[in-house]
Design a protein around this motif. Structure first.
Motif, PDB file in Angstrom:
ATOM      1  N   ASP A 198       0.819  -1.413  -0.038  1.00  0.00           N
ATOM      2  CA  ASP A 198       0.000  -0.211   0.017  1.00  0.00           C
ATOM      3  C   ASP A 198       0.856   1.196   0.222  1.00  0.00           C
ATOM      4  O   ASP A 198       2.144   0.970   0.795  1.00  0.00           O
TER       5      ASP A 198
ATOM      6  N   LYS B 227       0.870   5.329   0.740  1.00  0.00           N
ATOM      7  CA  LYS B 227       0.140   6.737   1.433  1.00  0.00           C
ATOM      8  C   LYS B 227       0.757   7.997   1.496  1.00  0.00           C
ATOM      9  O   LYS B 227       2.063   8.098   1.391  1.00  0.00           O
TER      10      LYS B 227
ATOM     11  N   ILE C  17      -1.414  11.597   5.468  1.00  0.00           N
ATOM     12  CA  ILE C  17      -2.254  10.570   6.377  1.00  0.00           C
ATOM     13  C   ILE C  17      -2.160  10.653   7.835  1.00  0.00           C
ATOM     14  O   ILE C  17      -1.312  11.004   8.556  1.00  0.00           O
TER      15      ILE C  17
ATOM     16  N   LEU D  81      -3.667   5.705   9.615  1.00  0.00           N
ATOM     17  CA  LEU D  81      -2.855   4.913   9.174  1.00  0.00           C
ATOM     18  C   LEU D  81      -2.799   3.630   9.972  1.00  0.00           C
ATOM     19  O   LEU D  81      -2.575   2.429   9.568  1.00  0.00           O
TER      20      LEU D  81
ATOM     21  N   THR E 235      -4.815   0.904   8.679  1.00  0.00           N
ATOM     22  CA  THR E 235      -4.243   0.044   7.785  1.00  0.00           C
ATOM     23  C   THR E 235      -3.227  -1.158   8.186  1.00  0.00           C
ATOM     24  O   THR E 235      -3.273  -2.274   7.908  1.00  0.00           O
TER      25      THR E 235
ATOM     26  N   ILE F 249       4.980   5.518   2.888  1.00  0.00           N
ATOM     27  CA  ILE F 249       4.213   6.789   3.244  1.00  0.00           C
ATOM     28  C   ILE F 249       5.160   7.959   2.674  1.00  0.00           C
ATOM     29  O   ILE F 249       6.053   8.028   3.198  1.00  0.00           O
TER      30      ILE F 249
END
Length: 458
Positions: A25, A27, A31, A36, A39, A53
């Motif tokens: 994933d 981000k 975020i 977060l 997730t 991220i």
């Protein structure tokens, strides 16, 4: 302070372009840490994964760009909130990635799959589904997650059954004769906490009922199917005859299924160096893979184990995901028994199928290597674990072709694909061209089109 790694331009581009999936994933750095943590909960409660991220997405055109934190300290809120939600953080690993071609630091979090349930900072529970997350918001979903992770086990459930089906079974009598010659069936079963009034635990039925499928239908049998094809996309037109159903207590189920599978496999012919030869898989591999399927399957799922025998492989599919913290990557190095009572008690039988507890799949892999065959492939699906045992040599395609040519005058693309397991005609052609470039093979000039063949240089 977490480590910082410098990436090349190409490596950074690979991170930017990474495909969001069940295991990955991305981000944006904006975020919210609490968001977060949802997730993180989802990954830890499924198969683990990686989150990057600091990669922003342009909603207008779907493009992405590297837009990291100005410095590592700017990401402190992220780790602070995650460690508040998960004080030990044993399932989390942090590192920063940077590139001279892009601004800022991307925070890479690796999440391990763990046996315990991991909650978000709000106390909610999530699980990864495809490329997104799903909230566990009903008792039924929570029970399913607990079963998947091995926190609770279906083997301890009680099932109504006439107790004589266990106390007078052939299975318990043979067991006690070999283990406790003077033992009484009811006394032993009571001492193992397998009986109560008109009920028996699932583990007791699996081990000591002569026909457990009567009381646990579609949960304790094995279906064996023979498909006359090498293809992955199969249909009923490739199915040979009627699928064989193997039943019985867990101990006999394992040995009967191994024997039946071997009998089917040994009738299959495969093109070898000197002509058709019988396919042979190591006995240890078949035994250990089938044992693993019976002992570690999820008995709460109403589905039988399936063994599919193809021309070039065997597939063993066992209901249920891998338990606890086990993944396809660490399965040879770690243990987590979903059905500990079944594993413990079957090990007391004479010649137990799990002689070396915890070593089963390692033995299967070593046996394949000794026969110079490729190792089994382990895949985790949505509700099952699939182990594929391929009949493909560890030798390179070039080596297999030249070994064949030691006793033959020519070889065609079709024969070479049968030998090597290569499915693509074009990929096989490239093997021939590599051999030609080394002056080891040459095309036969007068053989063209479908009749094309190769020989050693004259």
């Amino acid at each position: 302070m977490y480590p910082v790694y410098e990436l090349s331009k190409d490596q950074a581009q690979n991170i930017i372009a990474i495909q969001e999936s069940f295991l990955n994933d991305i981000k944006a750095k904006e975020i919210k840490p609490a968001k977060l943590s949802e997730t993180i909960s989802a990954f830890a409660n499924a198969a683990g994964g990686d989150v990057y991220i600091g990669i922003s997405e342009n909603k207008a055109d779907g493009g992405r760009s590297w837009d990291g934190f100005d410095d590592p300290e700017a990401a402190n809120d992220v780790s602070h909130v995650l460690f508040q939600a998960h004080p030990f953080g044993n399932h989390l690993k942090f590192e920063f990635l940077k590139s001279a071609d892009h601004h800022g630091y991307v925070l890479h979090i690796t999440i391990k799959k763990v046996k315990e349930i991991v909650k978000s900072s709000s106390g909610d529970i999530y699980i990864r589904v495809n490329a997104g997350k799903q909230k566990i918001d009903t008792p039924e979903k929570l029970k399913r997650l607990e079963l998947d992770k091995g926190i609770v086990t279906f083997e301890n459930e009680w099932v109504e059954i006439p107790l004589k089906r266990l106390e007078n079974s052939v299975s318990i009598i043979n067991f006690l004769i070999n283990v406790i010659p003077s033992g009484e069936p009811k006394t032993y079963l009571d001492n193992q906490d397998l009986l109560k009034e008109n009920h028996a635990r699932v583990s007791g039925i699996l081990l000591f009922c002569d026909n457990p499928a009567v009381y646990l239908p579609k949960r304790c049998s094995i279906k064996i199917m023979r498909y006359r094809t090498k293809e992955n996309d199969i249909g009923r037109e490739f199915l040979e005859g009627t699928p064989l159903t193997v039943e019985g207590d867990a101990y006999n189920l394992i040995y009967s299924a191994v024997s039946a599978t071997k009998e089917i496999v040994e009738r299959i012919g495969k093109l070898g160096v000197v002509g058709l030869e019988n396919i042979k898989y190591p006995d240890e591999t078949l035994h250990e893979v089938i044992t693993n399927a019976v002992l570690h399957r999820d008995y709460s799922i109403v589905s039988d184990i399936q063994i599919r025998v193809f021309d070039n492989r065997i597939e063993v599919e066992s209901p249920g995901k891998l338990p606890g913290h086990v993944t396809p990557n660490n399965i040879l190095d770690t243990q987590s028994a979903r059905n500990p009572a079944v594993v413990r008690l079957i090990n007391k039988f004479p010649n137990p199928p799990n002689k070396d507890v915890g070593e089963g799949l390692n033995t299967a892999f070593r046996a394949m290597e000794l026969l110079r065959l490729k190792p089994p492939e382990i895949l985790e699906r949505d509700n099952s674990v699939l182990i594929i045992i391929k009949h493909e040599s560890l030798g390179s395609p070039e080596e297999l072709v030249m070994t064949y040519m030691d006793s033959h005058d020519e070889i065609t693309n079709s024969i070479a694909r049968d030998l090597t397991g290569i499915k693509s005609e074009n990929i096989m052609k490239r093997v021939f061209l590599r051999l030609k470039s080394r002056n080891m093979l040459e095309p036969i000039p007068e053989r063209k089109g479908a009749a094309a063949a190769w020989r050693k240089p004259l």
